[in-house]
Design a protein around this motif. Structure first.
Motif, PDB file in Angstrom:
ATOM      1  N   VAL A 210       9.608  40.259 -23.218  1.00 16.58           N
ATOM      2  CA  VAL A 210       8.480  39.779 -22.348  1.00 16.58           C
ATOM      3  C   VAL A 210       8.487  40.370 -22.310  1.00 16.58           C
ATOM      4  CG1 VAL A 210       7.849  38.346 -20.798  1.00 16.58           C
ATOM      5  CG2 VAL A 210       9.754  37.529 -21.852  1.00 16.58           C
ATOM      6  N   ARG A 211       6.489  41.395 -22.257  1.00 15.41           N
ATOM      7  CA  ARG A 211       5.898  42.564 -22.556  1.00 15.41           C
ATOM      8  C   ARG A 211       4.504  41.659 -21.316  1.00 15.41           C
ATOM      9  NH1 ARG A 211       9.963  44.158 -22.269  1.00 15.41           N
ATOM     10  NH2 ARG A 211      10.577  45.309 -24.337  1.00 15.41           N
ATOM     11  N   GLY A 212       4.643  40.417 -20.301  1.00 19.26           N
ATOM     12  CA  GLY A 212       3.536  40.318 -19.282  1.00 19.26           C
ATOM     13  C   GLY A 212       3.828  39.521 -18.360  1.00 19.26           C
ATOM     14  N   ILE A 213       4.594  39.522 -17.244  1.00 21.73           N
ATOM     15  CA  ILE A 213       4.191  38.779 -16.344  1.00 21.73           C
ATOM     16  C   ILE A 213       3.416  38.494 -15.363  1.00 21.73           C
ATOM     17  CG2 ILE A 213       6.047  38.945 -13.967  1.00 21.73           C
ATOM     18  CD1 ILE A 213       8.780  39.851 -15.930  1.00 21.73           C
ATOM     19  N   LEU A 214       3.028  37.413 -15.191  1.00 22.56           N
ATOM     20  CA  LEU A 214       2.474  37.732 -13.471  1.00 22.56           C
ATOM     21  C   LEU A 214       2.925  37.423 -12.765  1.00 22.56           C
ATOM     22  CD1 LEU A 214      -0.353  36.350 -15.897  1.00 22.56           C
ATOM     23  CD2 LEU A 214      -0.843  38.503 -14.069  1.00 22.56           C
ATOM     24  N   LEU A 215       3.574  37.844 -11.148  1.00 15.56           N
ATOM     25  CA  LEU A 215       3.976  36.608 -10.403  1.00 15.56           C
ATOM     26  C   LEU A 215       3.029  36.042  -9.589  1.00 15.56           C
ATOM     27  CD1 LEU A 215       5.551  39.966  -8.828  1.00 15.56           C
ATOM     28  CD2 LEU A 215       6.784  38.425 -10.700  1.00 15.56           C
ATOM     29  N   GLY A 216       3.343  34.957  -9.297  1.00 17.73           N
ATOM     30  CA  GLY A 216       2.441  33.520  -8.803  1.00 17.73           C
ATOM     31  C   GLY A 216       3.353  32.329  -7.746  1.00 17.73           C
ATOM     32  N   HIS A 217       2.460  31.929  -7.644  1.00 16.89           N
ATOM     33  CA  HIS A 217       2.875  30.819  -6.431  1.00 16.89           C
ATOM     34  C   HIS A 217       3.784  31.410  -4.929  1.00 16.89           C
ATOM     35  CE1 HIS A 217       3.940  26.860  -4.581  1.00 16.89           C
ATOM     36  NE2 HIS A 217       3.486  26.018  -5.428  1.00 16.89           N
ATOM     37  N   LEU A 218       2.543  32.545  -4.158  1.00 19.19           N
ATOM     38  CA  LEU A 218       3.498  33.412  -3.463  1.00 19.19           C
ATOM     39  C   LEU A 218       2.882  32.461  -2.185  1.00 19.19           C
ATOM     40  CD1 LEU A 218       2.807  35.819  -5.700  1.00 19.19           C
ATOM     41  CD2 LEU A 218       2.324  37.208  -3.935  1.00 19.19           C
ATOM     42  N   SER A 219       4.054  32.314  -1.118  1.00 20.25           N
ATOM     43  CA  SER A 219       3.746  31.684   0.513  1.00 20.25           C
ATOM     44  C   SER A 219       2.311  33.247   0.881  1.00 20.25           C
ATOM     45  CB  SER A 219       4.667  31.770   0.948  1.00 20.25           C
ATOM     46  OG  SER A 219       4.554  31.326   2.235  1.00 20.25           O
ATOM     47  N   GLU A 220       1.521  31.761   1.761  1.00 20.51           N
ATOM     48  CA  GLU A 220       0.101  32.852   2.605  1.00 20.51           C
ATOM     49  C   GLU A 220       1.510  33.075   3.980  1.00 20.51           C
ATOM     50  OE1 GLU A 220      -3.908  31.794   4.340  1.00 20.51           O
ATOM     51  OE2 GLU A 220      -2.059  29.517   3.265  1.00 20.51           O
ATOM     52  N   HIS A 221       1.988  31.975   3.901  1.00 22.86           N
ATOM     53  CA  HIS A 221       2.723  32.688   5.390  1.00 22.86           C
ATOM     54  C   HIS A 221       4.385  33.583   5.546  1.00 22.86           C
ATOM     55  CE1 HIS A 221       0.181  29.883   7.392  1.00 22.86           C
ATOM     56  NE2 HIS A 221       0.589  29.081   6.967  1.00 22.86           N
ATOM     57  N   ASN A 222       4.883  33.263   4.172  1.00 21.17           N
ATOM     58  CA  ASN A 222       6.000  33.800   4.209  1.00 21.17           C
ATOM     59  C   ASN A 222       6.160  35.204   2.917  1.00 21.17           C
ATOM     60  OD1 ASN A 222       7.081  32.551   6.218  1.00 21.17           O
ATOM     61  ND2 ASN A 222       7.283  30.764   3.875  1.00 21.17           N
ATOM     62  N   ASN A 223       5.212  35.464   2.500  1.00 20.92           N
ATOM     63  CA  ASN A 223       5.044  37.153   1.230  1.00 20.92           C
ATOM     64  C   ASN A 223       3.761  37.509   1.898  1.00 20.92           C
ATOM     65  OD1 ASN A 223       5.924  38.277  -0.526  1.00 20.92           O
ATOM     66  ND2 ASN A 223       6.361  36.547  -1.966  1.00 20.92           N
ATOM     67  N   ASP A 224       3.643  39.194   0.884  1.00 23.18           N
ATOM     68  CA  ASP A 224       2.851  39.429   0.861  1.00 23.18           C
ATOM     69  C   ASP A 224       2.529  40.115  -0.803  1.00 23.18           C
ATOM     70  OD1 ASP A 224       1.804  42.644   1.043  1.00 23.18           O
ATOM     71  OD2 ASP A 224       0.803  41.773   2.412  1.00 23.18           O
ATOM     72  N   TYR A 225       1.409  40.212  -1.548  1.00 30.31           N
ATOM     73  CA  TYR A 225       1.454  40.533  -2.633  1.00 30.31           C
ATOM     74  C   TYR A 225       1.952  41.590  -3.001  1.00 30.31           C
ATOM     75  CZ  TYR A 225      -2.258  36.864  -3.334  1.00 30.31           C
ATOM     76  OH  TYR A 225      -3.465  35.540  -3.654  1.00 30.31           O
ATOM     77  N   GLU A 226       1.848  42.658  -2.015  1.00 26.90           N
ATOM     78  CA  GLU A 226       2.353  44.503  -1.985  1.00 26.90           C
ATOM     79  C   GLU A 226       3.729  44.265  -1.892  1.00 26.90           C
ATOM     80  OE1 GLU A 226       2.283  48.257  -3.619  1.00 26.90           O
ATOM     81  OE2 GLU A 226       0.674  46.890  -3.644  1.00 26.90           O
ATOM     82  N   LEU A 227       4.550  43.495  -0.978  1.00 30.84           N
ATOM     83  CA  LEU A 227       5.397  43.059  -1.226  1.00 30.84           C
ATOM     84  C   LEU A 227       6.415  42.485  -1.847  1.00 30.84           C
ATOM     85  CD1 LEU A 227       8.101  43.379   0.693  1.00 30.84           C
ATOM     86  CD2 LEU A 227       7.683  41.203   2.268  1.00 30.84           C
ATOM     87  N   ALA A 228       5.411  41.601  -2.657  1.00 33.31           N
ATOM     88  CA  ALA A 228       6.724  40.735  -3.620  1.00 33.31           C
ATOM     89  C   ALA A 228       6.455  42.003  -4.705  1.00 33.31           C
ATOM     90  CB  ALA A 228       5.542  39.710  -4.045  1.00 33.31           C
ATOM     91  N   ARG A 229       5.420  42.397  -5.719  1.00 31.57           N
ATOM     92  CA  ARG A 229       5.391  43.344  -6.541  1.00 31.57           C
ATOM     93  C   ARG A 229       6.439  44.431  -6.214  1.00 31.57           C
ATOM     94  NH1 ARG A 229       1.246  45.324 -10.109  1.00 31.57           N
ATOM     95  NH2 ARG A 229       1.704  47.155 -10.825  1.00 31.57           N
ATOM     96  N   LEU A 230       6.163  45.170  -4.947  1.00 35.59           N
ATOM     97  CA  LEU A 230       7.328  45.855  -4.652  1.00 35.59           C
ATOM     98  C   LEU A 230       8.895  46.399  -5.093  1.00 35.59           C
ATOM     99  CD1 LEU A 230       7.284  49.111  -3.746  1.00 35.59           C
ATOM    100  CD2 LEU A 230       7.809  48.065  -2.174  1.00 35.59           C
ATOM    101  N   THR A 231       8.741  44.776  -4.415  1.00 43.50           N
ATOM    102  CA  THR A 231      10.254  44.356  -4.618  1.00 43.50           C
ATOM    103  C   THR A 231      10.674  44.321  -6.208  1.00 43.50           C
ATOM    104  OG1 THR A 231      10.109  42.366  -2.924  1.00 43.50           O
ATOM    105  CG2 THR A 231      12.311  42.199  -4.059  1.00 43.50           C
ATOM    106  N   VAL A 232      10.058  43.813  -6.867  1.00 47.00           N
ATOM    107  CA  VAL A 232      10.359  43.532  -8.353  1.00 47.00           C
ATOM    108  C   VAL A 232      10.296  44.321  -9.414  1.00 47.00           C
ATOM    109  CG1 VAL A 232       9.015  42.510 -10.661  1.00 47.00           C
ATOM    110  CG2 VAL A 232       9.704  41.024  -8.661  1.00 47.00           C
ATOM    111  N   CYS A 233       8.949  45.196  -9.204  1.00 44.36           N
ATOM    112  CA  CYS A 233       9.524  46.656  -9.526  1.00 44.36           C
ATOM    113  C   CYS A 233       9.999  47.534  -9.140  1.00 44.36           C
ATOM    114  CB  CYS A 233       7.702  47.559  -9.012  1.00 44.36           C
ATOM    115  SG  CYS A 233       6.062  46.069 -10.218  1.00 44.36           S
ATOM    116  N   SER A 234      10.082  47.760  -8.254  1.00 42.24           N
ATOM    117  CA  SER A 234      11.273  48.338  -7.884  1.00 42.24           C
ATOM    118  C   SER A 234      12.829  48.291  -8.223  1.00 42.24           C
ATOM    119  CB  SER A 234      11.856  48.214  -5.909  1.00 42.24           C
ATOM    120  OG  SER A 234       9.999  49.228  -5.838  1.00 42.24           O
ATOM    121  N   PHE A 235      12.925  47.092  -9.005  1.00 45.81           N
ATOM    122  CA  PHE A 235      14.331  46.480  -9.504  1.00 45.81           C
ATOM    123  C   PHE A 235      14.204  47.037 -10.545  1.00 45.81           C
ATOM    124  CE2 PHE A 235      16.847  42.998 -11.067  1.00 45.81           C
ATOM    125  CZ  PHE A 235      18.558  43.225 -10.380  1.00 45.81           C
ATOM    126  N   LEU A 236      13.486  46.638 -10.952  1.00 47.74           N
ATOM    127  CA  LEU A 236      13.166  46.579 -12.537  1.00 47.74           C
ATOM    128  C   LEU A 236      13.026  48.247 -12.998  1.00 47.74           C
ATOM    129  CD1 LEU A 236       9.965  44.625 -13.514  1.00 47.74           C
ATOM    130  CD2 LEU A 236      12.126  44.323 -13.807  1.00 47.74           C
TER     131      LEU A 236
END
Length: 264
Positions: A210-236
């Motif tokens: 897979v060459r394109g991943i869109l992270l979605g359905h982020l919780s308004e209260h329990n998540n943050d765009y930058e945190l989600a992206r950083l968590t995924v990209c760091s693990f990758l």
């Protein structure tokens, strides 16, 4: 243009995704009002008049709020499995008999779009995910699932683009304002994928091609765009996969169109 995916809404308040080609367009869920969805479609040069079908993942309000009105106003077929039809019947209003399409896990076509439904784990009657293929290109929707099974991975492998749930940060959820029972539901195998779950799944997807991943359905209260992206990209990166080089990682907005992405 080829096969494209355009997330219009992806969050707890509502979900709606446009997938289409030059010949056909479908909405996967319609969890906002007809007017809101039409407004966002215009931003990606589309209209509800161009939509050939609505595919329902499950009966929760944030996925079906606009289904009935849109189907009636634009005479659009609605596709869902039998259990989901039964569960949402009282909330969509009357839908014309000819527009009630009952599906199962067998593939079916809408014009040049091959739809592959697959069962997912979520607290709904019989929730489905969908992969859509056209002219050798494939996009898949992996949201509202409490766990990723081998069967799901088999369906989504070979996708060019995957919309992947990254709903919550576990610590934010645990320390957040939600009541205990709701926290338990979200954390369960019939709830939602956490950022850590998304990271592990993103790695498997990237390693499968897979060459394109869109992270979605982020919780308004329990998540943050930058945190989600950083968590995924760091693990990758820890596992030798560089975001931006080996795989593109984007964020699907909770409200409003994210963009239009063509499967390549």
């Amino acid at each position: 243009m080829g096969l494209r995916i355009a997330p219009l809404f992806s969050g707890s308040k509502g979900n709606c995704i446009l997938v289409g080609t030059e010949r056909a367009n479908i909405l996967i869920d319609a969890g906002y009002s007809c007017i809101r969805i039409e407004t966002e479609l215009k931003k990606v040069d589309a209209s509800l008049a161009d939509v050939n079908g609505i595919l329902v993942t499950h009966e929760h309000t944030d996925h079906i709020a606009g289904v009935g009105v849109i189907s009636r106003k634009y005479d659009i077929p609605v596709y869902a499995n039998e259990q989901t039809w039964q569960a949402m019947a009282n909330r969509t209003g009357e839908i014309a008999q000819k527009n009630i399409r009952i599906i199962d896990e067998n593939d079916f076509y809408i014009e040049d779009l091959c739809i592959q439904p697959y069962e997912i784990s979520h607290d709904a009657a019989c929730p489905f995910g969908y992969s859509v293929t056209s002219a050798g290109k494939k996009v898949s929707i992996m949201t509202d699932l409490g766990k990723v099974t081998e069967k799901i991975m088999q369906y989504v492998e070979g996708s060019n683009i995957v919309l992947l749930e990254s709903n919550h940060d576990v610590e934010m959820l645990k320390c957040g304002p939600y009541p205990y029972q709701l926290k338990r539901r979200i954390l369960s195998t019939q709830g939602h994928l956490s950022n850590d779950d998304a990271a592990q799944t993103a790695l498997r997807l990237a390693l499968s091609g897979v060459r394109g991943i869109l992270l979605g359905h982020l919780s308004e209260h329990n998540n943050d765009y930058e945190l989600a992206r950083l968590t995924v990209c760091s693990f990758l990166e820890q596992n030798g996969v560089i975001a931006g080089r080996h795989v593109a990682v984007g964020m699907a907005k909770r409200e409003g169109v994210t963009g239009s992405y063509v499967a390549r």
